[in-house]
Design an enzyme around this catalytic site. Structure first.
Site, PDB file in Angstrom:
ATOM      1  N   GLU A   1       0.802  -1.234   0.000  1.00  0.00           N
ATOM      2  CA  GLU A   1       0.000   0.000   0.000  1.00  0.00           C
ATOM      3  C   GLU A   1       0.829   1.274   0.000  1.00  0.00           C
ATOM      4  O   GLU A   1       0.452   2.262  -0.615  1.00  0.00           O
ATOM      5  CB  GLU A   1      -0.936   0.069   1.220  1.00  0.00           C
TER       6      GLU A   1
ATOM      7  N   ASP B   1      -1.936  -5.218   3.577  1.00  0.00           N
ATOM      8  CA  ASP B   1      -2.018  -5.540   5.000  1.00  0.00           C
ATOM      9  C   ASP B   1      -2.842  -6.793   5.287  1.00  0.00           C
ATOM     10  O   ASP B   1      -3.767  -7.131   4.543  1.00  0.00           O
ATOM     11  CB  ASP B   1      -2.620  -4.362   5.785  1.00  0.00           C
TER      12      ASP B   1
ATOM     13  N   ASP C   1      -5.372  -7.740   7.004  1.00  0.00           N
ATOM     14  CA  ASP C   1      -6.667  -7.540   7.640  1.00  0.00           C
ATOM     15  C   ASP C   1      -7.707  -7.396   6.535  1.00  0.00           C
ATOM     16  O   ASP C   1      -7.390  -7.517   5.351  1.00  0.00           O
ATOM     17  CB  ASP C   1      -6.662  -6.321   8.583  1.00  0.00           C
TER      18      ASP C   1
ATOM     19  N   GLU D   1      -9.400  -4.873   5.364  1.00  0.00           N
ATOM     20  CA  GLU D   1      -9.190  -3.761   4.446  1.00  0.00           C
ATOM     21  C   GLU D   1      -8.048  -4.071   3.477  1.00  0.00           C
ATOM     22  O   GLU D   1      -8.137  -3.796   2.278  1.00  0.00           O
ATOM     23  CB  GLU D   1      -8.894  -2.481   5.238  1.00  0.00           C
TER      24      GLU D   1
ATOM     25  N   TYR E   1       2.223  -5.095  13.106  1.00  0.00           N
ATOM     26  CA  TYR E   1       1.082  -4.375  12.530  1.00  0.00           C
ATOM     27  C   TYR E   1       0.253  -3.703  13.617  1.00  0.00           C
ATOM     28  O   TYR E   1      -0.038  -4.308  14.650  1.00  0.00           O
ATOM     29  CB  TYR E   1       0.230  -5.340  11.710  1.00  0.00           C
TER      30      TYR E   1
ATOM     31  N   ARG F   1      -2.875  -2.404  13.548  1.00  0.00           N
ATOM     32  CA  ARG F   1      -4.326  -2.540  13.625  1.00  0.00           C
ATOM     33  C   ARG F   1      -4.645  -3.981  14.023  1.00  0.00           C
ATOM     34  O   ARG F   1      -4.637  -4.875  13.192  1.00  0.00           O
ATOM     35  CB  ARG F   1      -4.991  -2.177  12.293  1.00  0.00           C
TER      36      ARG F   1
ATOM     37  N   HIS G   1      -3.272 -13.334  14.786  1.00  0.00           N
ATOM     38  CA  HIS G   1      -2.472 -12.117  14.726  1.00  0.00           C
ATOM     39  C   HIS G   1      -1.830 -11.891  16.091  1.00  0.00           C
ATOM     40  O   HIS G   1      -2.189 -12.506  17.083  1.00  0.00           O
ATOM     41  CB  HIS G   1      -3.343 -10.916  14.354  1.00  0.00           C
TER      42      HIS G   1
END
Length: 824
Positions: free
Chosen positions: A9, A81, A83, A85, A287, A289, A332
């Site tokens: 990203e 990432d 997740d 999103e 990470y 989040r 995670h």
């Protein structure tokens, strides 16, 4: 020539990863999302299974074209990432670049050489359940926002810019939480009671402090208690020593990091996430989040080694943390350093501070309990049945406290000192005993940190949503984040000393607020309208239930279209009702009563320039009359009696009479209330009500200003940081000149009485405030900065300023982003 294309990203992440992969790999950035629903239309076909229409964002067309060219003769690895999103971004890349469903998808939770190489060895394909969960969130939020916002444009005419009004599934619930807390505070009935505290002299002039476990409800009870204690003997009735232990907190999740960074470092939620993003992209933390509190076995072993080397084996206690939230992704990890042996990192000051906080919390979670010895002494009073209690504690073994202690939202958290040596049966010598009036306090207003905690407790939103949600409600001016001065009040106190009982009245400031969230009039009006007409959407349990349904979609249990349909059918009916001719009444104002003199209705409203009262309606024969209300007044809390006192009381501008032949006029302007005298304007002190200013007070303010200009200024102060310091007064008020730099002195400070220590403090704070105007700097290019200016954020590129496109988060702009915008 490289045979593989890895797409991530952000450019910062691309740069870090490219350093770990060989010459066979080229790593490029998508600069975040590349496709989205269209800006100016719904983009969701509600008649055809809620099929979305995506389009490449205008600012990403060039990026997509470049990626298409690069992907032609290469194997593509989607490395967004790990997740929902990130999964959705990978899917959008696959669609936009024309890749097939077997395109390699790799994930990692930390950007280290080991993690990247492991990911390359174990690719998978895109997880469409995760993609659908993110699609469901985006589509549901679009349906709510795109269809509910126009209802507000039609129904809310409260002096607001129509386009600034918006509603959202999570943002509107967030505003409701803040509004409801404000109403709790307004309705709170503070009660007073009397707290008794005694000081005894023991063991070579050491002071032992003890207090009564209960407060007296009535003043006469407290007075009688102290009267009875005049001739009393005080004895240690019992001594109890209780060993106890304290365990460390779990490593950080997204929300606990946001909360703790707010409490310990004073960071906003958005600032915390921006800094954490940079630390992650540069390979320093995992990470950021995540809702998991677990650590990998490898991380636990690394932490253990670091603890034993730094503090000794007895400080190590490996722990496995498990979250109670069933929806948390235990695969995670919590947020932790990628390398526990790195205690400090390079970077800007706030990046270093946040990294240190993460390192300490992570290390502490793997350390031994602190062993504490708590002593409780009960003190008998010969003339009363009650006992006084003295408590103290001593840390026998520091354990994790050697590194870290979690903060709390409790502003009255006590730190108990160790008690002096005491013996059961020991007689004590009373030096003084006080019964002080104390007042119960309403619930605390939310800080950003405590609001995140509340949202998490209610199950509203997810780690990625907290920061943008809070930023949105502040940007929409539904909520303001600010400091507010407290009010003065008197309290009673009884003092027993040397056998004499005296009574005094003291004064204290209460209700002062620091960086708290307050609802605005607009926020309250919008909230009340939505609660009344769209209660389901703003229902806490419903909003949390929707989040759990997204989880079901992510686990493949429910088709996303079914989930959306279950919500949309009822929601659409209410939208049609609200927009119809017989729809819900507009929430424009509050009707307070009828003016006894004119017989006309009295309304409280907000307009372009703030709150006001209106007597009469547009349909009356005579035009309505309008009276401004003090800025910041919440009209929803105003009653009719308060309105009448404003309507029948003095109005601004207010003439106070003559002074030395010239009139004194009090008025309110763009920058607040002021006094106009002899052609000169003098601002009132913050908090002073212009309608309550007497002539005598006005003259005092005028003469003080004269004295400041014509009297003892300029003042030469002690040098600070090797530079001369002068206090003087200029066209725009008093200032400090430090070397060649000027700093304004707040109106609350008297330039004639400020001492050297205060000057030094003000210079330090002013420098910090100036630093905060810089949103982002780039060590590799000191000519480029992201700044916050008078009209909003912008990019400074040498002597040139570059506008930041609408919808871009300035804190997340990389150097490459800035350079691209500069070229455009």
């Amino acid at each position: 020539m490289s045979k593989n294309l890895v797409i991530v990203e952000s450019p910062a992440k691309a740069k870090t990863i490219e350093g770990y992969l060989g010459s066979d790999f080229i790593v490029k950035s998508s600069y975040g999302h590349i496709r989205d629903l269209p800006d100016k239309e719904l983009g969701v076909n509600v008649e055809n299974e809620f099929e979305p229409t995506y389009q490449v964002s205008a600012d990403k067309v060039k990026v997509v074209n470049e990626l298409k060219k690069l992907a032609k003769d290469k194997e593509v690895w989607l490395a967004t990432d790990d997740d929902r999103e990130g999964e959705a971004i990978s899917w959008h890349l696959k669609e936009a670049l024309g890749l097939d469903n077997q395109t390699k998808r790799i994930v990692f939770r930390e950007i280290t050489k080991n993690a990247i190489n492991k990911a390359i060895l174990s690719p998978r394909v895109i997880d469409f359940d995760l993609v659908n969960a993110q699609q469901a969130r985006r589509i549901l939020d679009r349906l709510v926002g795109f269809q509910l916002s126009p209802v507000l444009w039609k129904k809310i005419r409260a002096g607001a810019d129509r386009k600034n009004l918006s509603a959202g599934r999570v943002q509107s619930v967030t505003v409701r939480i803040v509004v409801e807390r404000e109403r709790e505070i307004e309705q709170f009935d503070s009660k007073s009671s009397f707290k008794v505290v005694a000081n005894f002299l023991v063991d070579n002039n050491k002071i032992l402090t003890a207090e009564l476990s209960k407060n007296f409800e009535f003043e006469n009870e407290a007075q009688k208690f102290l009267e009875d204690c005049k001739e009393a003997l005080y004895t240690i009735n019992s001594l109890e020593v209780k060993p106890s232990s304290k365990s460390p907190s779990a490593p950080f999740t997204t929300s606990t990091l946001q909360q703790e960074a707010g409490r310990k470092l004073g960071f906003s939620v958005l600032q915390t996430m921006t800094l954490a993003q940079r630390l992650y992209e540069s390979g320093k933390i995992t990470y950021m989040r995540t809702d998991s509190i677990s650590l990998s076995q490898e991380a636990i072993e690394n932490a253990k080694s670091q603890i034993i080397n730094a503090y000794g084996e007895n400080f190590s206690k490996p722990r496995v943390f498990k979250t109670k939230d069933k929806a948390a992704q235990e695969a995670h990890e919590a947020i932790r350093p990628t390398d526990f042996s790195t205690k400090n990192v390079d970077g800007e000051r706030n990046e270093k501070r946040l990294y240190e906080l993460i390192w300490k919390r992570s290390i502490a979670s793997q350390m031994a309990d602190a062993i504490i010895e708590r002593t409780i002494a009960k003190i008998g009073i010969s003339t009363r049945p009650e006992e006084l209690t003295a408590t103290g504690e001593v840390i026998k073994f520091e354990g994790f406290l050697k590194v870290y202690l979690e903060s709390t939202d409790d502003e009255d958290e006590d730190n108990k000192d160790m008690l002096p040596p005491l013996i059961k049966g020991q007689l004590l010598n009373l030096t003084e005993m006080k019964a002080t009036e104390r007042f119960s306090r309403p619930p605390a207003r939310y800080t950003e940190a405590s609001l995140v905690k509340k949202l998490e407790e209610l199950g509203i939103g997810r780690p990625s949503t907290y920061a943008p949600t809070i930023s949105t409600v502040i940007k929409r001016e539904y909520v303001v984040k600010e400091d507010r001065e407290g009010q003065k009040r008197n309290f009673k106190e009884y003092l027993l000393k040397n056998g004499q009982l005296t009574h005094t009245v003291g004064s204290e400031t209460f209700g002062s607020e620091k960086a708290k969230l307050f609802p605005t009039n607009l926020g309250i009006i919008v909230n009340d309208y939505l609660v009344e007409n769209f209660g389901d959407v703003l229902n806490y349990k419903f909003t949390a239930k929707v989040e759990s349904e997204f989880d079901d979609v992510a686990e493949g249990k429910v088709p996303w279209q079914t989930m959306i349909k279950n919500f949309y059918d009822d929601f659409n009916v209410k939208i049609l009702e609200a927009t119809g001719s017989e729809g819900a009444k507009a929430a424009n104002s509050y009707e307070l009563g009828v003016d006894p003199e004119t017989g006309k209705k009295v309304f409280a409203k907000i307009g372009k320039f703030g709150p006001y009262l209106q007597i009469g309606e547009a349909t009356d024969d005579d035009k309505p009359t309008f009276v401004s209300i003090k800025k910041g007044t919440l009209i929803s809390n105003m009653n009719f009696d308060e309105a009448l006192s404003i309507l029948k009381g003095p109005k601004l501008p207010l003439e106070l009479g003559l002074h030395e032949g010239s009139p004194i006029v009090v008025n309110e302007g763009r920058y607040g209330p002021y006094i106009l005298y002899n052609g000169k304007y003098t601002n009132l002190e913050k908090g002073e009500d212009p309608l309550l200013i007497t002539k005598e007070r006005a003259i005092e303010i005028i003469e003080t200003k004269k004295a400041g200009v014509e009297g003892e200024l300029p003042r030469e102060m002690a040098e600070f940081e090797g530079l001369p310091v002068v206090i003087n007064k200029g066209r725009f008020g008093p200032y400090i000149k430090h070397g060649t730099t000027y700093y304004n002195i707040p109106k609350t400070e008297d330039p004639l009485t400020i001492d050297n220590a205060k000057v030094a403090q003000m210079i330090i704070e002013a420098k910090q405030a100036a630093a905060n105007k810089i949103i982002r700097e780039y060590p590799e290019n000191d000519k480029v900065k992201v700044l916050n200016g008078r009209y909003g954020p912008y990019i400074q590129m040498g002597k040139r300023n570059v506008k930041i496109p609408k919808g871009t988060i300035p804190e997340e702009l990389t150097l490459e982003d800035c350079l691209k915008l500069g070229e455009a």
